[in-house]
Motif scaffolding. Structure first.
Motif, PDB file in Angstrom:
ATOM      1  N   MET A  66      51.598  37.772  44.157  1.00 47.31           N
ATOM      2  CA  MET A  66      50.703  37.324  43.087  1.00 47.31           C
ATOM      3  C   MET A  66      51.566  36.496  42.148  1.00 47.31           C
ATOM      4  SD  MET A  66      48.649  40.709  42.065  1.00 47.31           S
ATOM      5  CE  MET A  66      46.903  40.553  42.027  1.00 47.31           C
ATOM      6  N   THR A  71      47.358  36.817  36.872  1.00 46.16           N
ATOM      7  CA  THR A  71      46.711  37.999  36.277  1.00 46.16           C
ATOM      8  C   THR A  71      46.700  37.862  34.756  1.00 46.16           C
ATOM      9  OG1 THR A  71      48.879  39.060  36.360  1.00 46.16           O
ATOM     10  CG2 THR A  71      47.393  39.567  38.147  1.00 46.16           C
ATOM     11  N   LYS A  75      52.520  38.736  35.673  1.00 40.53           N
ATOM     12  CA  LYS A  75      53.008  39.607  36.758  1.00 40.53           C
ATOM     13  C   LYS A  75      54.439  39.190  37.081  1.00 40.53           C
ATOM     14  CE  LYS A  75      51.673  42.011  40.724  1.00 40.53           C
ATOM     15  NZ  LYS A  75      52.193  43.340  40.555  1.00 40.53           N
ATOM     16  N   ARG A  82      53.049  47.831  46.144  1.00 40.62           N
ATOM     17  CA  ARG A  82      51.736  47.270  46.474  1.00 40.62           C
ATOM     18  C   ARG A  82      51.902  45.988  47.299  1.00 40.62           C
ATOM     19  NH1 ARG A  82      48.910  43.243  44.272  1.00 40.62           N
ATOM     20  NH2 ARG A  82      46.639  43.276  44.509  1.00 40.62           N
ATOM     21  N   ALA A 117      43.790  35.974  40.321  1.00 39.42           N
ATOM     22  CA  ALA A 117      43.371  37.266  40.876  1.00 39.42           C
ATOM     23  C   ALA A 117      42.139  37.791  40.151  1.00 39.42           C
ATOM     24  CB  ALA A 117      44.508  38.271  40.749  1.00 39.42           C
ATOM     25  N   ASP A 118      41.101  38.045  40.910  1.00 37.02           N
ATOM     26  CA  ASP A 118      39.887  38.658  40.333  1.00 37.02           C
ATOM     27  C   ASP A 118      39.287  39.622  41.343  1.00 37.02           C
ATOM     28  OD1 ASP A 118      37.813  39.215  38.581  1.00 37.02           O
ATOM     29  OD2 ASP A 118      36.584  37.538  39.265  1.00 37.02           O
ATOM     30  N   GLY A 119      40.142  40.460  41.954  1.00 36.77           N
ATOM     31  CA  GLY A 119      39.686  41.422  42.967  1.00 36.77           C
ATOM     32  C   GLY A 119      39.636  40.793  44.342  1.00 36.77           C
ATOM     33  N   GLY A 120      39.947  41.607  45.352  1.00 34.42           N
ATOM     34  CA  GLY A 120      39.839  41.136  46.736  1.00 34.42           C
ATOM     35  C   GLY A 120      40.882  40.113  47.128  1.00 34.42           C
ATOM     36  N   THR A 121      42.083  40.218  46.559  1.00 31.88           N
ATOM     37  CA  THR A 121      43.091  39.214  46.907  1.00 31.88           C
ATOM     38  C   THR A 121      43.644  39.430  48.317  1.00 31.88           C
ATOM     39  OG1 THR A 121      44.906  40.454  45.892  1.00 31.88           O
ATOM     40  CG2 THR A 121      43.773  38.871  44.492  1.00 31.88           C
ATOM     41  N   ARG A 122      43.751  40.708  48.743  1.00 32.76           N
ATOM     42  CA  ARG A 122      44.299  40.923  50.099  1.00 32.76           C
ATOM     43  C   ARG A 122      43.282  40.507  51.156  1.00 32.76           C
ATOM     44  NH1 ARG A 122      45.480  47.086  49.537  1.00 32.76           N
ATOM     45  NH2 ARG A 122      45.308  46.438  47.373  1.00 32.76           N
ATOM     46  N   TYR A 172      36.939  41.968  40.063  1.00 30.32           N
ATOM     47  CA  TYR A 172      37.778  42.931  39.347  1.00 30.32           C
ATOM     48  C   TYR A 172      36.953  43.893  38.489  1.00 30.32           C
ATOM     49  CZ  TYR A 172      41.290  45.062  36.462  1.00 30.32           C
ATOM     50  OH  TYR A 172      42.065  45.995  35.823  1.00 30.32           O
ATOM     51  N   ASP A 175      35.618  46.357  40.860  1.00 30.19           N
ATOM     52  CA  ASP A 175      36.732  47.123  41.427  1.00 30.19           C
ATOM     53  C   ASP A 175      37.176  48.199  40.430  1.00 30.19           C
ATOM     54  OD1 ASP A 175      39.068  46.748  43.669  1.00 30.19           O
ATOM     55  OD2 ASP A 175      39.916  47.384  41.763  1.00 30.19           O
TER      56      ASP A 175
HETATM   57  N1  UDP Z   1      45.449  43.420  39.555  1.00 28.40           N
HETATM   58  C1  UDP Z   1      46.212  42.943  38.501  1.00 28.40           C
HETATM   59  N2  UDP Z   1      47.549  43.226  38.478  1.00 28.40           N
HETATM   60  C2  UDP Z   1      48.161  43.941  39.464  1.00 28.40           C
HETATM   61  C3  UDP Z   1      47.386  44.400  40.537  1.00 28.40           C
HETATM   62  C4  UDP Z   1      46.036  44.126  40.557  1.00 28.40           C
HETATM   63  O1  UDP Z   1      45.692  42.273  37.608  1.00 28.40           O
HETATM   64  O2  UDP Z   1      49.366  44.167  39.397  1.00 28.40           O
HETATM   65  C5  UDP Z   1      44.009  43.113  39.576  1.00 28.40           C
HETATM   66  C6  UDP Z   1      43.734  41.825  40.330  1.00 28.40           C
HETATM   67  O3  UDP Z   1      42.602  41.163  39.772  1.00 28.40           O
HETATM   68  C7  UDP Z   1      43.405  42.336  41.716  1.00 28.40           C
HETATM   69  C8  UDP Z   1      42.603  43.581  41.355  1.00 28.40           C
HETATM   70  O4  UDP Z   1      43.313  44.132  40.251  1.00 28.40           O
HETATM   71  O5  UDP Z   1      42.672  41.400  42.485  1.00 28.40           O
HETATM   72  C9  UDP Z   1      42.473  44.596  42.445  1.00 28.40           C
HETATM   73  O6  UDP Z   1      43.736  44.983  42.884  1.00 28.40           O
HETATM   74  P1  UDP Z   1      43.942  45.773  44.232  1.00 28.40           P
HETATM   75  O7  UDP Z   1      45.302  46.394  44.178  1.00 28.40           O
HETATM   76  O8  UDP Z   1      42.793  46.642  44.516  1.00 28.40           O
HETATM   77  O9  UDP Z   1      44.039  44.621  45.356  1.00 28.40           O
HETATM   78  P2  UDP Z   1      43.036  43.465  45.806  1.00 28.40           P
HETATM   79  O10 UDP Z   1      41.622  43.926  45.571  1.00 28.40           O
HETATM   80  O11 UDP Z   1      43.376  42.252  44.995  1.00 28.40           O
HETATM   81  O12 UDP Z   1      43.321  43.274  47.260  1.00 28.40           O
END
Ligand code: UDP
Length: 237
Positions: A66, A71, A75, A82, A117-122, A172, A175
């Motif tokens: 990231m 964020t 970050k 993670r 990043a707004d959720g669902g990045t992976r 997010y 989430d």
């Molecule tokens: N997030 C953040 N900082 C971090 C980790 C996550 O702001 O260090 C936010 C980011 O918007 C991310 C969301 O929380 O997309 C959900 O994080 P998650 O670990 O569930 O992974 P993701 O959904 O991105 O795959």
């Protein structure tokens, strides 16, 4: 209760895919799901890790990050637990649909860098990584050009239970509020590759699990169609 952004339970966010986004990497894809934005590049090397030397097999691996400004709070540039977990998930998922022997002794690294990043990045990373990988593989010389490298396509999406209801593709806000959070990786032909599901402060029933998987399957179907459209004649399966 309606979703905060007006979507129905089975709606994806608006998905945008741009191929050849940067110049130097063999595959380069910008993928957006709502405001989540990831750059996926695929780079080819003509050597493999030491344990594969002489095996006539190739390797596909992934890195995920990231970017500091992706964020709301900066970050730091470091590989934390993670990040390690996510890059392994992306690499495993890609290898599940690649015939490493058909690739020959060459290595492809797919780098997924989260710009916003707004959720669902992976999950966006995995969906975009497949397109970048397909583009990169189309540029290389294969030991047997008639042998397909891809066994299937793959895509990923998140699902979860928010305000008591199963929903697809959480941002997010959702989430953060979700009592169950799940990432589903599937092939284009509808088989599962990996499911990561957690009941956070809550348990979930088999019936709810079935509803979540059904939503995910519908999402993957749509994402597969978008990948196919983006790749056009380069669609490899
Ligand atoms: N997030 C953040 N900082 C971090 C980790 C996550 O702001 O260090 C936010 C980011 O918007 C991310 C969301 O929380 O997309 C959900 O994080 P998650 O670990 O569930 O992974 P993701 O959904 O991105 O795959």
């Amino acid at each position: 209760m309606p979703r905060h952004d007006g979507r129905s339970a089975s709606d994806l966010r608006s998905i945008k895919i741009k191929r050849r986004y940067t110049k130097n990497a063999a595959g380069s894809v910008l993928i957006q799901a709502g405001t989540t934005t990831v750059l996926c590049t695929a780079s080819v090397e003509s050597s493999v890790p030491p344990w594969l030397k002489g095996s006539e097999k190739g390797w596909v691996t992934a890195e995920y990050n990231m970017l500091p400004g992706s964020t709301p709070t900066r970050k730091a540039r470091k590989v934390d637990g993670r990040t390690t977990e996510i890059q392994r998930l992306i690499g495993r998922s890609l290898r599940a649909v690649v015939d490493l022997e058909a690739l020959g002794e060459q290595m492809i690294t797919v780098d997924c860098d989260v710009l916003d990043a707004d959720g669902g990045t992976r999950t966006a990373s995995i969906t975009g990584a497949f397109i970048a990988l397909a583009d990169a593989i189309s540029t290389i010389e294969l030991p047997d050009p008639k042998r397909p490298v891809f066994k299937d396509s793959l895509a990923a999406v998140s699902v979860g239970i928010v305000n008591g209801a199963p929903v697809l593709d959480l941002d997010y806000v959702e989430d953060f509020a979700a009592t169950v959070d799940m990432n589903v990786v599937m092939t284009g032909s509808g088989k599962f590759i990996e499911i990561q599901g957690t009941g956070e402060e809550a348990t979930f029933s088999e019936e709810e699990l079935a509803k979540l998987l059904k939503l995910a399957k519908g999402g993957i179907k749509q994402l597969t169609e978008m990948q196919q459209k983006a790749l056009g004649k380069k669609w490899p399966v």
